[in-house]
Write an enzyme that holds these catalytic residues in place. Structure first.
Site, mmCIF file in Angstrom:
data_model
loop_
_atom_site.group_PDB
_atom_site.id
_atom_site.type_symbol
_atom_site.label_atom_id
_atom_site.label_comp_id
_atom_site.label_asym_id
_atom_site.label_seq_id
_atom_site.Cartn_x
_atom_site.Cartn_y
_atom_site.Cartn_z
ATOM 1 N N ARG A 250 1.403 -1.398 0.353
ATOM 2 C CA ARG A 250 -0.071 0.292 0.493
ATOM 3 C C ARG A 250 0.925 1.169 0.059
ATOM 4 N NH1 ARG A 250 -5.076 -1.711 3.566
ATOM 5 N NH2 ARG A 250 -5.804 -3.330 1.803
ATOM 6 N N TYR B 37 -6.428 -1.046 -7.129
ATOM 7 C CA TYR B 37 -5.335 -2.427 -6.628
ATOM 8 C C TYR B 37 -5.080 -2.324 -4.929
ATOM 9 C CZ TYR B 37 -0.502 -1.754 -9.158
ATOM 10 O OH TYR B 37 0.807 -1.125 -9.599
ATOM 11 N N GLU B 38 -4.784 -3.511 -4.485
ATOM 12 C CA GLU B 38 -4.352 -3.488 -3.013
ATOM 13 C C GLU B 38 -5.117 -3.119 -1.790
ATOM 14 O OE1 GLU B 38 -2.188 -4.962 -2.411
ATOM 15 O OE2 GLU B 38 -1.244 -5.005 -4.645
ATOM 16 N N GLY B 39 -6.614 -2.373 -2.513
ATOM 17 C CA GLY B 39 -7.488 -2.206 -1.556
ATOM 18 C C GLY B 39 -8.066 -0.541 -2.337
ATOM 19 N N GLN C 201 -9.199 1.814 1.708
ATOM 20 C CA GLN C 201 -8.880 2.808 2.062
ATOM 21 C C GLN C 201 -9.324 4.014 3.571
ATOM 22 O OE1 GLN C 201 -5.074 1.654 2.356
ATOM 23 N NE2 GLN C 201 -5.979 0.616 0.454
#
Lengths: 593, 593
Positions: free
Chosen positions: B296, B440-442, B447
């Site tokens: 992140r 991506y990555e949440g 977030q």
């Protein structure tokens, strides 16, 4: 596979309830041939065409793209047949004068049919769009003979049109173009030069292409006062209207672009091509601006179309996608998760887009109505007022509607999570295709300069003052149950009035001010305009029964509470002035140390 | 051809002057092997690699893309050699523990080397990035034997790593994944299921690929408490470390995407593949979050890299492009037009990007320093405090840095006018490649939920209160000549403190509130963070001579006057609450009528 359902209910609501279009048409003798039933029938027909013909060609057109080979351009599979069907349906001339084979429909209506085409296939839409724009320029400035020669065939789609302005070194600053026009003894001209970014500069959709080319005669004054406009056909037209020899005008290549890949963006070479002067020498820019202003509103419609397309797909995805549970407790216990519509943040993104769509659509119809007054009204005073209004609102229609639409499509893409990044869902193409609308026909920065400079400072704020007066009059008449939008709109009007005064004073003291403040000023006027649209929408909905109307009021409230607050920051940025921007040396920007 | 010059001067300024990195390293016994000279040498070496190796492969990589054929993925021409060179340079393990073959460099430094790689070739960067993340997860949770087997070869680049979380029906909500892990008698597991969006799921850069896979054992508890983590190698590793038989784990296809086309995004099929449990059953999510948190921050760096790349190219274009004349009078009379740098609106766009870059870079180093404290400090109190700070700032680093970077690249593209839309200039690729970093990555929405929920409401605002206290202490110590940034930062701190209080109260009364307010709250904290960074930058620059330092102060002033005002509207939107969002029925979104 992306979906698209033409938003006919909202279109009819805006025409019939918000703008009472039929009454407006019937009150105007030049528009008395239009009634609500005809308008609705046209929208319904276009909805079918967009859903069934252009929509299925959107992704395949992007995948295949327009291709260039040996001096000519081929459009993607299906485009030729679709264009033929579009032309045969009379759609190219929908808003053109009946005298030249058009259908004489008002702009209030054609903006809505245009929206459906832009929503389903922006690349396709650009081909007829350029023909229509070229037709408008010819209709305003060409000789009777030229009109007779070119206009009817452009509206049947046998021929098409382009606008050739930009050169490799000259985009915004047309005063420095190099393309030359040398007069022959027979009154024709030899046109020599290179134009770039020519939409539809070549293609296989029509028999002939009528290029409108800006060039300079050898003795022309320097700068933008020395620009002339020429008709340069791909094939010379014989006296009997048949096609003669191939002109020395053709594509050298096409651009590889971020989006609108099915639209051929050509480098055009003119090698002593035969050209015919339109109007008078050195007065070409005015004719081109007839076309440009038309295209500029159209770019706003491109934004609206994309935003509507993106919204519909995101709303459907959010309804179908099961992830997580509602904060208020499980909503769908039989399913492994709730739909993501239970999450406020997902709704926030969807509502941003939907509020944008409904306000943009109303605004496009409103600007269309003003254009209709300039064209069809017999009341000179009304025409004058509408001309001023169109001048003021054109840059807003172009820049504000595309800026907000781009943000809406980004929000819609985000609703999809990772799937939004994958081609098959169609969202990434929507964004790639839309981005150009903020750039071409004068970047949104250039539109903002136009608004703050020529349309505001130059007339001492007269145009915006008249607009604010109209908004105030409308808001003041709203009933007390609409206080939420009434107060918001009156406050916004006061804020914009005040910052306009600030702009006028600051510009008189500092020549650098307006350029630095322009984009934020345009957004401030755009926000006020959307507030005005929601006031009109709310007023049309408030006394009607049913969820459809209730939702209009709820969406107006959403706009007031979650979009309109941006006005304050725009105004603060305008007032930040130019010093903090112009303070840096030119070297600073490319130097790291 | 796009340009890239590593911003070494700013990097050194931030490390040496703003954060006094050498002193920080020397004061910490576990980091005493690092000094400023070593750090600068590393940055200079990476600058050469980025400029000479990855930069030239960026556009060709996009044009060619990763390709899938017969069950395996091929990376674009040049990637294999570049990866080999990268691995041989020891770059993969730059920040990894020396025990496993890493170089033990602090995160404060590696964020900067990562920036250069992301700037020049984000697709390439994702391959080693996933290895490093997988290595971190193993380092924290794997057995000694597993570490010995896998880590050294992952840091040499002989093998690489992936993270396999997402499934077709399960992205954000990992609790509902279906991939099964059945225990064999020998203690291994059979892994069966389909994962999607697996970055580097297959490729030709390394001999083996170590997949970290989330799966559920048959008797696992429902939801996210029943998820286990497994090592699933592409080739089974023999007892002697050599490669054995091919595992039943491989790509079924790759995705066709908006961008990062040279990065293979795989659908991965696990058909009873052999897997090795990492840590304990049902505790897989914690291990994966070690990796996720690392990634992140990296996504924020991806944003910074793209924004720096975009800025540099736009600044160069603006310097070279001659269009129009300065409002203050002709600046370059010998030329046909002035450079577009004379226009305030062009500068505004460039300064937006540059302010973003310098604040983002400082913030990345700041978060890196906090991570270094958690890893290297021997002071338990300091570690606890830094852990809280990292928890708070990770979602901001991911979401705020990518949101602002995306806007910066859009501004940079707009500086190019129509040329920004054309592939050869590289701007459109930059935007297409960056967009995924917001997703991506949440997603950035997720977030924001993390920040407002787990990191703020859950601890009663303790983390943000500590952060605000640090900012306030710093700002209060600033000298009077920095009042412009001191006052702005103190005001912003007070605003964020107050809106946090509002959030805590509103969330306790209304469970729907936080989800609706999350994105705007994150942006509010992000704006405060950038103001804090500019306060630190200004403080480091103010007593130094030279234009470089003077320009830091001017850019800080630009930020205060033209970016920070956005704080007010973010706060207003937070306070608009959720009712206006949740008010609509679920049907509303897909129904037009």
């Amino acid at each position: 596979m992306p979906i698209y359902n033409a938003p006919l209910a909202d279109m009819k609501f805006i025409l019939n309830d918000v703008f009472k279009a039929e009454q407006f048409w019937q009150d105007n003798e030049n528009l008395a041939h239009v009634d609500a039933a005809t308008a609705e029938a046209i929208l319904e027909e276009m909805a079918k065409f967009a859903q069934n013909v252009t929509h299925p060609l959107n992704r395949t057109g992007d995948e295949e793209g327009a291709t260039y080979n040996n001096g000519s351009v081929t459009t993607p599979a299906g485009f030729k047949e679709a264009f033929k069907q579009y032309a045969e349906g009379g759609w190219i001339g929908l808003g053109a004068d009946e005298e030249w084979g058009g259908q004489g429909m008002p702009k209030m209506l054609t903006v809505l049919s245009d929206e459906m085409l832009f929503a389903t296939n922006p690349s396709f839409m650009l081909y007829p769009l350029l023909s229509v724009g070229a037709g408008m320029a010819l209709n305003s400035y060409a000789s009777q003979e030229q009109k007779e020669t070119y206009l009817p065939k452009m509206y049947t789609g046998e021929w098409s049109g382009t606008m050739c302005l930009t050169e490799p070194h000259a985009g915004t600053d047309l005063g420095i173009i190099k393309t030359k026009a040398e007069r022959n003894e027979d009154g024709t001209y030899n046109i020599t030069g290179t134009k770039i970014f020519i939409t539809g500069g070549d293609h296989d959709l029509s028999e002939n292409i009528i290029h409108l080319v800006l060039a300079k005669t050898p003795d022309a004054p320097a700068g933008s006062r020395g620009i002339s406009l020429f008709i340069v056909p791909k094939f010379i037209v014989n006296a009997d209207g048949s096609l003669g020899e191939r002109n020395a005008a053709g594509p050298g290549s096409i651009e590889h672009k971020m989006g609108i890949k099915a639209s051929a963006t050509c480098v055009m070479n003119f090698d002593g091509a035969k050209g015919y002067l339109v109007g008078k020498e050195n007065e070409g820019l005015a004719a081109m601006f007839v076309m440009m202003n038309y295209e500029r509103l159209s770019m706003g419609i491109q934004g609206l179309g994309a935003s509507e397309f993106a919204y519909q797909n995101a709303a459907q995805y959010a309804t179908d996608r099961l992830q997580g549970r509602s904060a208020s407790g499980v909503q769908s216990p039989a399913k492994p998760a709730d739909s993501i519509l239970v999450h406020g943040d997902v709704r926030r993104m969807l509502l941003n887009a939907r509020a944008n769509n409904e306000a943009s659509r109303a605004f496009a119809v409103y600007v269309g109505q003003q254009l209709d007054i300039t064209k069809f009204s017999t009341d000179a005073e009304a025409v004058k007022k509408a001309n001023d209004r169109v001048a003021l609102l054109t840059p807003i229609a172009k820049a504000y509607l595309t800026d907000t639409a781009f943000n809406a499509t980004l929000d819609a893409q985000m609703v999809f999570g990772g799937h939004g990044f994958i081609r098959e869902w169609g969202m990434e193409q929507c964004i790639r295709d839309l981005r150009i609308a903020q750039i071409y026909e004068g970047t949104n920065g250039v539109q903002s300069q136009d608004l703050i400079g020529r349309k505001t400072i130059k007339c001492g704020g007269a145009f915006i003052a008249e607009y604010i007066q109209e908004i105030r009059d409308f808001a003041n008449d709203l009933s007390a149950d609409l206080n939420f939008i009434k107060d918001a709109t009156l406050d916004a009007a006061a804020e914009v009035e005040s910052v306009t005064q600030y702009v006028l004073e600051a510009a008189s003291e500092n020549v650098e001010f307006s350029n630095s403040a322009a984009v934020d000023y345009l957004h401030a006027v755009g926000l006020l305009s959307f507030s005005y649209m929601f006031a009109r929408i709310a007023n049309a909905a408030k006394d009607k029964d049913g969820e459809f109307y209730q939702n209009k009021l709820s969406l107006a409230l959403y706009f007031v509470q979650r979009v309109l607050p941006e006005l304050a920051v725009r105004i603060q940025k305008v007032k930040a002035g130019s010093e903090v921007i112009m303070n840096f040396s030119e070297d600073y920007f490319t130097n790291q140390a």
